[in-house]
Write a protein that holds these residues in place. Structure first.
Motif, short mmCIF file in Angstrom:
data_model
loop_
_atom_site.label_atom_id
_atom_site.label_comp_id
_atom_site.label_asym_id
_atom_site.label_seq_id
_atom_site.Cartn_x
_atom_site.Cartn_y
_atom_site.Cartn_z
N ALA A 30 1.92 44.63 51.47
CA ALA A 30 3.02 45.24 52.20
C ALA A 30 2.85 45.17 53.71
N ALA A 31 1.71 44.73 54.20
CA ALA A 31 1.47 44.67 55.65
C ALA A 31 2.40 43.66 56.30
N PRO A 32 2.90 43.94 57.53
CA PRO A 32 3.84 43.04 58.18
C PRO A 32 3.17 41.90 58.95
N GLY A 33 2.01 41.45 58.55
CA GLY A 33 1.32 40.39 59.26
C GLY A 33 1.81 38.99 58.94
N ASN A 34 2.76 38.85 58.05
CA ASN A 34 3.23 37.54 57.63
C ASN A 34 4.19 36.90 58.63
N ALA A 35 4.60 37.60 59.65
CA ALA A 35 5.58 37.07 60.58
C ALA A 35 5.00 35.94 61.42
N ALA A 36 3.69 35.85 61.56
CA ALA A 36 3.09 34.79 62.35
C ALA A 36 3.38 33.41 61.76
N MET A 37 3.74 33.36 60.49
CA MET A 37 4.03 32.09 59.86
C MET A 37 5.45 31.61 60.18
N LEU A 38 6.30 32.46 60.68
CA LEU A 38 7.67 32.07 60.99
C LEU A 38 7.71 31.28 62.29
N ALA A 39 8.50 30.23 62.31
CA ALA A 39 8.69 29.45 63.53
C ALA A 39 9.95 29.92 64.24
N CYS A 40 9.96 29.79 65.54
CA CYS A 40 11.12 30.16 66.35
C CYS A 40 11.27 29.13 67.47
N PRO A 41 12.41 29.10 68.14
CA PRO A 41 12.61 28.13 69.20
C PRO A 41 11.64 28.37 70.36
N ASP A 42 10.86 27.35 70.70
CA ASP A 42 9.89 27.46 71.80
C ASP A 42 10.60 27.27 73.13
N GLN A 43 10.53 28.30 73.98
CA GLN A 43 11.14 28.20 75.30
C GLN A 43 10.08 28.21 76.40
N GLY A 44 8.82 28.17 76.03
CA GLY A 44 7.76 28.11 77.03
C GLY A 44 7.28 29.47 77.50
N TYR A 45 7.85 30.54 76.99
CA TYR A 45 7.45 31.89 77.37
C TYR A 45 7.73 32.83 76.20
N ASP A 46 7.19 34.04 76.25
CA ASP A 46 7.42 35.04 75.20
C ASP A 46 8.77 35.71 75.43
#
Length: 74
Positions: A30-46
């Motif tokens: 149930a821990a929410p640590g799985n989000a690191a596997m999701l990819a998102c659009p890289d814009q060069g900053y957070d």
């Protein structure tokens, strides 16, 4: 009589150990640590990205490199 008490004690200890391991496994899944596997659009900053936040339970962002991270933006 002593043999039956010994068997009862072993069964109770086994149930306690199995219950604690089951609880720990449930918490790990149930821990929410799985989000690191999701990819998102890289814009060069957070930056804030809603799908990352949803995957992290409300606190998540897209990190530099195009991967979701849980927590507040540093």
């Amino acid at each position: 009589m002593t043999v039956s008490l010994l068997h009862l004690r072993r069964w109770l200890l086994g149930l306690v150990v199995a219950g604690s391991l089951g609880f720990g496994a449930n918490q790990a899944i149930a821990a929410p640590g799985n989000a690191a596997m999701l990819a998102c659009p890289d814009q060069g900053y957070d930056y804030y990205y809603a799908p990352c936040a949803n995957a992290c339970g409300g606190k998540g962002y897209c990190a530099e490199g195009g991967f979701c991270r849980c927590g507040d933006i540093p």
